[in-house]
Design a protein around this motif. Structure first.
Motif, PDB file in Angstrom:
ATOM      1  N   PHE A 199       0.641  -1.283  -0.046  1.00  0.00           N
ATOM      2  CA  PHE A 199       0.049   0.052  -0.085  1.00  0.00           C
ATOM      3  C   PHE A 199       1.014   1.209  -0.007  1.00  0.00           C
ATOM      4  O   PHE A 199       2.133   1.239   0.576  1.00  0.00           O
ATOM      5  CB  PHE A 199      -0.932  -0.054   1.225  1.00  0.00           C
ATOM      6  CG  PHE A 199      -1.978  -0.989   1.193  1.00  0.00           C
ATOM      7  CD1 PHE A 199      -3.385  -0.787   0.897  1.00  0.00           C
ATOM      8  CD2 PHE A 199      -1.767  -2.146   1.640  1.00  0.00           C
ATOM      9  CE1 PHE A 199      -4.319  -1.601   0.594  1.00  0.00           C
ATOM     10  CE2 PHE A 199      -2.570  -3.286   1.930  1.00  0.00           C
ATOM     11  CZ  PHE A 199      -4.067  -3.056   1.234  1.00  0.00           C
ATOM     12  N   ARG A 200       0.327   2.215  -0.513  1.00  0.00           N
ATOM     13  CA  ARG A 200       0.784   3.473  -0.600  1.00  0.00           C
ATOM     14  C   ARG A 200       0.289   4.138   0.750  1.00  0.00           C
ATOM     15  O   ARG A 200       1.061   4.876   1.434  1.00  0.00           O
ATOM     16  CB  ARG A 200       0.538   4.488  -1.651  1.00  0.00           C
ATOM     17  CG  ARG A 200       1.518   4.284  -2.858  1.00  0.00           C
ATOM     18  CD  ARG A 200       0.818   5.096  -4.142  1.00  0.00           C
ATOM     19  NE  ARG A 200      -0.279   4.336  -4.644  1.00  0.00           N
ATOM     20  CZ  ARG A 200      -0.851   4.922  -5.540  1.00  0.00           C
ATOM     21  NH1 ARG A 200      -0.825   6.154  -6.115  1.00  0.00           N
ATOM     22  NH2 ARG A 200      -2.070   4.278  -6.082  1.00  0.00           N
ATOM     23  N   THR A 201      -0.889   3.705   1.010  1.00  0.00           N
ATOM     24  CA  THR A 201      -1.278   4.437   2.212  1.00  0.00           C
ATOM     25  C   THR A 201      -2.293   3.263   2.849  1.00  0.00           C
ATOM     26  O   THR A 201      -3.070   2.698   2.364  1.00  0.00           O
ATOM     27  CB  THR A 201      -2.344   5.511   2.008  1.00  0.00           C
ATOM     28  OG1 THR A 201      -1.661   6.725   1.393  1.00  0.00           O
ATOM     29  CG2 THR A 201      -3.342   6.030   3.319  1.00  0.00           C
ATOM     30  N   ARG A 202      -2.007   2.928   4.130  1.00  0.00           N
ATOM     31  CA  ARG A 202      -3.003   2.327   4.951  1.00  0.00           C
ATOM     32  C   ARG A 202      -3.537   3.441   6.142  1.00  0.00           C
ATOM     33  O   ARG A 202      -3.218   4.449   6.260  1.00  0.00           O
ATOM     34  CB  ARG A 202      -2.109   1.225   5.722  1.00  0.00           C
ATOM     35  CG  ARG A 202      -1.916  -0.023   5.137  1.00  0.00           C
ATOM     36  CD  ARG A 202      -1.056  -1.045   6.086  1.00  0.00           C
ATOM     37  NE  ARG A 202      -0.516  -2.126   5.094  1.00  0.00           N
ATOM     38  CZ  ARG A 202      -1.095  -3.408   4.706  1.00  0.00           C
ATOM     39  NH1 ARG A 202      -2.347  -3.463   5.449  1.00  0.00           N
ATOM     40  NH2 ARG A 202      -0.544  -4.328   4.170  1.00  0.00           N
ATOM     41  N   PRO A 203      -4.615   3.123   6.656  1.00  0.00           N
ATOM     42  CA  PRO A 203      -5.494   4.135   7.510  1.00  0.00           C
ATOM     43  C   PRO A 203      -4.527   4.630   8.650  1.00  0.00           C
ATOM     44  O   PRO A 203      -3.559   4.081   9.266  1.00  0.00           O
ATOM     45  CB  PRO A 203      -6.746   3.291   7.984  1.00  0.00           C
ATOM     46  CG  PRO A 203      -6.865   2.118   7.028  1.00  0.00           C
ATOM     47  CD  PRO A 203      -5.511   1.697   6.560  1.00  0.00           C
ATOM     48  N   GLY A 204      -4.486   6.026   8.560  1.00  0.00           N
ATOM     49  CA  GLY A 204      -3.842   6.770   9.850  1.00  0.00           C
ATOM     50  C   GLY A 204      -4.178   8.217   9.719  1.00  0.00           C
ATOM     51  O   GLY A 204      -4.810   8.823   8.816  1.00  0.00           O
ATOM     52  N   SER A 205      -3.281   8.947  10.299  1.00  0.00           N
ATOM     53  CA  SER A 205      -3.211  10.201  10.210  1.00  0.00           C
ATOM     54  C   SER A 205      -1.620  10.755  10.371  1.00  0.00           C
ATOM     55  O   SER A 205      -0.810   9.951  10.444  1.00  0.00           O
ATOM     56  CB  SER A 205      -3.796  11.159  11.576  1.00  0.00           C
ATOM     57  OG  SER A 205      -5.214  10.526  11.850  1.00  0.00           O
ATOM     58  N   ALA A 206      -1.626  12.085   9.947  1.00  0.00           N
ATOM     59  CA  ALA A 206      -0.229  12.693   9.973  1.00  0.00           C
ATOM     60  C   ALA A 206      -0.421  14.152  10.259  1.00  0.00           C
ATOM     61  O   ALA A 206      -1.023  14.779  10.238  1.00  0.00           O
ATOM     62  CB  ALA A 206       0.725  12.254   8.481  1.00  0.00           C
ATOM     63  N   MET A 207       0.762  14.561  10.920  1.00  0.00           N
ATOM     64  CA  MET A 207       1.023  16.008  11.260  1.00  0.00           C
ATOM     65  C   MET A 207       2.601  16.381  11.057  1.00  0.00           C
ATOM     66  O   MET A 207       3.455  15.558  11.140  1.00  0.00           O
ATOM     67  CB  MET A 207       0.636  16.111  12.752  1.00  0.00           C
ATOM     68  CG  MET A 207       1.553  15.619  13.776  1.00  0.00           C
ATOM     69  SD  MET A 207       1.022  16.096  15.477  1.00  0.00           S
ATOM     70  CE  MET A 207       1.071  17.687  15.498  1.00  0.00           C
ATOM     71  N   ARG A 208       2.607  17.946  10.997  1.00  0.00           N
ATOM     72  CA  ARG A 208       3.908  18.538  10.968  1.00  0.00           C
ATOM     73  C   ARG A 208       3.895  19.477  11.907  1.00  0.00           C
ATOM     74  O   ARG A 208       2.942  20.418  12.171  1.00  0.00           O
ATOM     75  CB  ARG A 208       4.448  18.877   9.620  1.00  0.00           C
ATOM     76  CG  ARG A 208       5.685  19.872   9.878  1.00  0.00           C
ATOM     77  CD  ARG A 208       6.280  20.045   8.567  1.00  0.00           C
ATOM     78  NE  ARG A 208       7.422  21.060   8.889  1.00  0.00           N
ATOM     79  CZ  ARG A 208       8.681  21.268   8.012  1.00  0.00           C
ATOM     80  NH1 ARG A 208       8.559  20.817   6.769  1.00  0.00           N
ATOM     81  NH2 ARG A 208       9.779  21.976   8.330  1.00  0.00           N
TER      82      ARG A 208
END
Length: 488
Positions: free
Chosen positions: A398-407
């Protein structure tokens, strides 16, 4: 009273309950003193941060017009898309809101990839902006702008139902299959056989601006290029093969970038010829990162569809002659900021709109530092691998599996929901996101994960937790190992 009016009234009454950025805000004194500019916003599809001449690590890309524009612009080196692929990023730009507010997280469906390798039932994805969303175009139209759309919309209904007076080639379509006429696209008449779509759209922009130039205008130019399919003139493709690119598809991509650059140059030339350049704000950016390609090395990890830097970081230029001082700025910004910035420059108050971006005009016009803030992304969905050898995702499936990100400052945090995993990177020392510091910097991890949790709670971000009954840990691991074995 219409539903739309009721909703706008409720938004005004409740705007103080949203994020810190959602309160009404009047333009500052300097912005008020400026004549509102015309706006040309060019958004290239799938153009990576390093896919322009001024950012590339090689001399392969030919983008002289964009490079010259960069010299005349305030260039943001830490600019981000609102999402890592097409529709959700455009939704953030047009609504000024993060994904959990409008519900567009990916290009539908959210159940991408082998069902046996998806541990969770992902959040259902919306295919377009609800009619109740007040778009950037609608707000600028209310501020007195004539509005035109030229290219890819991909946000549901045709753009002329959501604030645009003129629409060429915009619809729910996420791509074209034909860069050469006949295009077989809605809302555009085919040109002469062999006419190139990017050139045609540019001609439409030039003709429209020339016809309405005595009125304030907002020209939104979301080119279909350089999205697949890779199609370009044979002579230009050969030029890149002669430069040493051995993969013909990648040489074609470089040729498409050059075609796009030529047409950006045509728009800039038109503004100069029509004596419009000095009172026109030109914004140049991409909707998300590009595909990771072996011919074009990048210091960033991964590409389109990934929430590592290569999927999110994009080129961004703002040019307004004699108003915005050219230079390079390292402030982290996101395309959600375009909405409040253009409202401010148009001297139109927010009027109760809930917006997650911030007004960049003090930085652009006065070089005033922005107040420190965090940037967020939420992706409760699956997006399958594009090329497991080059994707550089968390795993090769996968390029993306479920989640979140932040900077936050120089820190980048990713949180994957399937196994409650965290990845923490110091971008100041590790731009390629190769050294996960989650175990080594527990205090930073604790602080940022609390901020991320708080943001998700405040904005109402859905976190999938229902297990997928068709998931097989054995199959998932076998397929991961099979892909990893191919790389040896």
């Amino acid at each position: 009273m219409s539903l739309r009016i009721v909703l706008l009234a409720l938004m005004f009454l409740t705007s103080g309950c949203g994020s810190d950025n959602s309160s009404p805000q009047e333009p500052d004194a300097q912005t008020k003193s400026q004549t509102p500019p015309n706006v040309v916003m060019i958004v290239v599809d799938d153009l990576g941060w390093a896919d322009v001449g001024y950012n590339q690590n090689t001399d392969l890309f030919e983008t002289p017009n964009i490079d010259q524009l960069a010299k005349q612009s305030l260039r943001f080196d830490n600019a981000y898309a609102g999402a890592a692929n097409c529709a959700p990023s455009r939704a953030v730009l047009m609504s000024g809101q993060y994904g959990p507010r409008h519900g567009i997280y990916t290009v539908s469906p959210s159940t991408r990839g082998d069902v046996q390798t998806r541990k969770l039932i992902p959040t259902k994805n919306k295919r377009g902006l609800n009619a109740e969303v007040v778009t950037l175009a609608e707000s600028l139209k209310e501020a007195g702008y004539t509005t035109g759309h030229f290219g890819k919309w991909h946000l549901g209904a045709d753009p002329d139902t959501q604030g645009f007076d003129k629409n060429v080639a915009g619809s729910g379509n996420g791509m074209t299959f034909h860069y050469y006429s006949p295009y077989k696209l809605p809302n555009i008449e085919d040109g002469p056989e062999g006419e190139y779509l990017t050139r045609r759209l540019t001609t439409e922009v030039i003709d429209w601006v020339t016809s309405i130039k005595d009125k304030p205008f907002f020209a939104y130019v979301p080119y279909y290029t350089v999205h697949t399919p890779f199609q370009a003139d044979a002579s230009v493709i050969q030029q890149y093969l002669d430069k040493g690119i051995t993969d013909k598809k990648q040489a074609t991509f470089a040729a498409m970038v050059e075609h796009m650059d030529n047409n950006v140059g045509r728009i800039l030339d038109m503004l100069k010829a029509q004596n419009l350049a000095d009172n026109t704000l030109v914004i140049f950016t991409s909707d998300n990162g590009g595909y990771k390609m072996s011919s074009f090395p990048s210091p960033l990890r991964a590409g389109k569809g990934s929430y590592y830097e290569g999927g999110l970081r994009v080129p961004l230029l703002f040019r307004w002659p004699n108003k915005i001082k050219p230079g390079i700025d390292s402030t982290p910004v996101i395309n959600a900021d375009f909405y409040p910035t253009l409202l401010s420059m148009s001297q139109k108050p927010k009027s109760g709109l809930v917006l997650d971006g911030v007004d960049l005009s003090p930085l652009l016009l006065k070089q005033a530092a922005l107040q420190s803030r965090d940037l967020f992304w939420h992706f409760p969905v699956y997006l399958q691998a594009h090329n497991s050898k080059t994707d550089q995702g968390q795993d090769p499936l996968f390029r993306t599996r479920p989640g979140s990100a932040m900077r936050s400052g120089n820190w980048k945090l990713l949180h994957y929901f399937e196994n409650n995993e965290y990845e923490l990177y110091d971008l100041s020392a590790d731009l390629g996101e190769t050294n996960n510091l989650a175990d080594k910097r527990p205090s930073i991890l604790k602080d940022l994960s609390a901020k991320l949790d708080n943001w998700r709670t405040q904005i109402g971000a859905p976190i999938p937790s229902e297990l997928n009954p068709q998931y097989s840990e054995e199959v998932n691991q076998q397929l991961i190992e099979k892909e990893l074995f191919k790389r040896k």
